[in-house]
Design a protein around this motif. Sequence first.
Motif, PDB file in Angstrom:
ATOM      1  N   SER A   1       1.021  -0.936   0.067  1.00 15.44           N
ATOM      2  CA  SER A   1       0.002   0.066   0.228  1.00 15.44           C
ATOM      3  C   SER A   1       0.897   1.104  -0.343  1.00 15.44           C
ATOM      4  CB  SER A   1      -1.044  -0.460   1.228  1.00 15.44           C
ATOM      5  OG  SER A   1      -1.791   1.178   1.207  1.00 15.44           O
ATOM      6  N   LEU A   2       1.582   1.512   0.696  1.00 22.28           N
ATOM      7  CA  LEU A   2       3.154   2.107   0.606  1.00 22.28           C
ATOM      8  C   LEU A   2       3.719   3.052  -0.510  1.00 22.28           C
ATOM      9  CD1 LEU A   2       4.290   4.385   2.120  1.00 22.28           C
ATOM     10  CD2 LEU A   2       5.997   2.843   3.749  1.00 22.28           C
ATOM     11  N   GLU A   3       3.760   1.849  -1.088  1.00 24.86           N
ATOM     12  CA  GLU A   3       4.354   1.797  -2.739  1.00 24.86           C
ATOM     13  C   GLU A   3       3.607   2.374  -3.608  1.00 24.86           C
ATOM     14  OE1 GLU A   3       5.450  -1.877  -3.497  1.00 24.86           O
ATOM     15  OE2 GLU A   3       7.082  -2.593  -2.051  1.00 24.86           O
TER      16      GLU A   3
ATOM     17  N   ASP B   1       1.577   6.917  -7.094  1.00 26.14           N
ATOM     18  CA  ASP B   1       0.547   7.161  -7.286  1.00 26.14           C
ATOM     19  C   ASP B   1       1.206   8.857  -7.454  1.00 26.14           C
ATOM     20  OD1 ASP B   1      -1.089   5.530  -8.046  1.00 26.14           O
ATOM     21  OD2 ASP B   1      -2.081   5.049  -6.031  1.00 26.14           O
ATOM     22  N   PHE B   2       1.700   9.272  -6.425  1.00 30.10           N
ATOM     23  CA  PHE B   2       1.931  10.474  -5.930  1.00 30.10           C
ATOM     24  C   PHE B   2       3.309  11.043  -6.512  1.00 30.10           C
ATOM     25  CE2 PHE B   2       4.275  13.496  -3.715  1.00 30.10           C
ATOM     26  CZ  PHE B   2       3.666  15.005  -3.453  1.00 30.10           C
ATOM     27  N   ALA B   3       3.864  10.545  -7.116  1.00 19.39           N
ATOM     28  CA  ALA B   3       5.241  10.788  -7.919  1.00 19.39           C
ATOM     29  C   ALA B   3       4.890  10.597  -9.835  1.00 19.39           C
ATOM     30  CB  ALA B   3       6.241   9.533  -8.316  1.00 19.39           C
TER      31      ALA B   3
ATOM     32  N   HIS C   1      10.884   0.169  -1.148  1.00 18.03           N
ATOM     33  CA  HIS C   1      10.352  -1.360  -0.030  1.00 18.03           C
ATOM     34  C   HIS C   1      11.805  -1.307   0.386  1.00 18.03           C
ATOM     35  CE1 HIS C   1       9.635  -5.625   0.077  1.00 18.03           C
ATOM     36  NE2 HIS C   1      11.183  -5.583  -0.191  1.00 18.03           N
ATOM     37  N   GLU C   2      13.114  -0.279   0.298  1.00 17.35           N
ATOM     38  CA  GLU C   2      13.910  -0.583   1.287  1.00 17.35           C
ATOM     39  C   GLU C   2      13.882   0.467   2.432  1.00 17.35           C
ATOM     40  OE1 GLU C   2      17.080   0.224  -1.324  1.00 17.35           O
ATOM     41  OE2 GLU C   2      17.332  -1.757  -1.778  1.00 17.35           O
ATOM     42  N   GLY C   3      12.302   1.338   2.072  1.00 13.49           N
ATOM     43  CA  GLY C   3      12.088   2.704   3.175  1.00 13.49           C
ATOM     44  C   GLY C   3      12.640   3.885   3.386  1.00 13.49           C
TER      45      GLY C   3
ATOM     46  N   GLN D   1       1.408   6.656   7.203  1.00 10.40           N
ATOM     47  CA  GLN D   1       1.882   5.005   6.443  1.00 10.40           C
ATOM     48  C   GLN D   1       2.589   4.005   6.636  1.00 10.40           C
ATOM     49  OE1 GLN D   1      -0.623   3.173   5.752  1.00 10.40           O
ATOM     50  NE2 GLN D   1       0.382   1.423   5.226  1.00 10.40           N
ATOM     51  N   LYS D   2       4.347   5.395   6.095  1.00  7.94           N
ATOM     52  CA  LYS D   2       5.746   4.939   6.455  1.00  7.94           C
ATOM     53  C   LYS D   2       5.993   4.502   8.196  1.00  7.94           C
ATOM     54  CE  LYS D   2       9.382   4.744   4.871  1.00  7.94           C
ATOM     55  NZ  LYS D   2      10.155   4.104   6.835  1.00  7.94           N
TER      56      LYS D   2
END
Length: 659
Positions: free
Chosen positions: A442-444, A449-451, A477-479, A513-514
């Motif tokens: 979901s975070l990805e 989408d924001f990008a 994925h790596e944070g 979310q992060k």
Amino acid sequence: MTLVADQVRRLDAQLDRIPFSHLTSYDATRASIDLDSPRVKDLQKIIKALSAASGSQNVLPAWHIHSLLSQSKLLSEYGEISPNQYESELEWMLVSKATVQTYGVILDTLLDQIIPLNDHIWYWDDVLSSPTYSSLYMVQTSPLRLWGWTREIYADSKTRFQAYASGDTSAAGFATGPNTESLQTSLSQQWRRFYGIVRESIRERSFANLQQKIMSPVALCRSEASQRQAKLKKLKEMTSSGLGVLIDEGLAFVGSGSDDGKSDMILSANQEWKGVVERSVALMDMVLKDVLSLGVGVTDFEDRVFAGVEEDPELSIQADDDEIHRPAVVARRIQDLLETHLPKHIKAAETIVAENGRPSRLVRYWLPATVLLFSSTTILRIIVNRKQDILQWIRDFGVTVRDFWFNWVVDPVRKVVGTIRHDANSEIAIMSRDSLKADRESLERMVVDFALDKPNVAVGASSISESQVAEIRAKVHEGDVTPILRAYEKDLRSPLMGTVRGDLVRTLLIQVQKTKVDIEVAMTGIDSLLKSQELVFGFVGLTPGILVSVGVVQYLRGVLGGRKGFRETRKAGKCVRVLRNIDRILSEATPSPNNLLTYKDHGLLVCEVHVLRQLAHSLLPVDIEKDFLEDLDDLANLKGIQSQLRTLDRIRWAYSKWL
């Protein structure tokens, strides 16, 4: 095998080594006929039955010995036909074997009488050493004292009343008056006179027992306990002295012979061993007659015994009987020992112990038994009234035990087994397996989408390529959410405008979310750590239930009788006390001129060694017990006090692991 059994077996073996070489000059034809006679065969059969090696029971009971002597026909009157040489020698061998067995029976009797005396003496020690126990003893024996005093008053009053009824008023304790006849005719006057007689008896008893007026009841009880203890100690000394005399002087076949098993007895030409048998029978007779004479000292007792043996009229050196009939004389004397003297001695010893030993269980426990008897109705009433409560307590106790067993023992064991087998249901988890994956995806999607919506902010260009999208996915994925942070920093410059456009709120929610993903990553690490130690936690949860269960089982085993280890510990403690008693005997003994123990000290030592053998039988391994018995034989034998002390030290350090 006991100490007495070893002694009997040793003496029996010495008798078996006696050769009949003096019969070799006997006519061969005549010898063959004599050996085949029924009399010889019967004697041989009885000798074999009297032998210690004939069975597992090395010391025959008294009734069996007497039965075998009766079968030998030696107890009947002298026959007109004299036995031949073979029969005579076999008769001597038979009475010698019977003497050895009788010797063992008497030694066992004396040992059985000495050993229980310690319990009685210790009981009186407790009474004398504690005022509380002295007072308790006074309360325990008060009914017996009252009964004895009542019987004395009754007997004295009865004697006085009979004397008064017969007209002897002076013997009844009253002066003769002119109204004597009227008193005898009046019933009320007779009862008044009887009451006066009883009161006079009580007053005279009070004057006679002036000591009871001076001393307190507790002091009287302590004095009585001291007197009884002194008598028991004297009985122990006398019995120990008699035991020592029998062991040292009885059936002393081997004198100063060599160590190869051949003694002076075997090599003597005048049949000395027969005289030893006769003297030993006389010695046993004198010991049984005088051992309970508590009024004489130990030394006087020993002198009387030896003087009685020397002056015994039934010895062959003093009697005028034919040598052929000597076995019958010895056999009848053994019969008297077994049938008369030994039972009489046992009965007299039991009487002394009963009079001076600790009171019976009825006397010691009548008070709590009486309290329990009178309170039994109250206890029964309480039980009946609280029946439902008691049943509910029992049910609750059963439910508690069952729940404890299943919840704290069975379930933890099942979980541990599941952990060992990697059961998926048994894994420890703080969060679900797919929770982190869903939140990360979901975070990805949020960042991508924001990008895509704000490429100028995310990558600094008006459009974004697929490779840049893949790069952003990999970083997320790596944070790494740098595009979001860059847009957040830009909107903070004009927060109102960013809020109106919605970019500031959007970046804030993506950061929330992060944060959630970061927390889930940390929780996943903790979850992995718990899973790696899952077996440890399983055993930790199982340990309390196991400890409580083991403790309860051990307690129930101790209460219900499964106390083997406890019994062995108690036996080991008793062995230490016996070793201490042996050390005291050897240390405080007054040695004879040849540095040997006196008869009394040797008898006490033999008693302690006998007890130590019985205690150590169940404590030592079989191979170690053989060496232990050898050391005990060295300790019991008269080899000098210093040698016995060294043997005692060897026993202490060699067998300290078990004793």
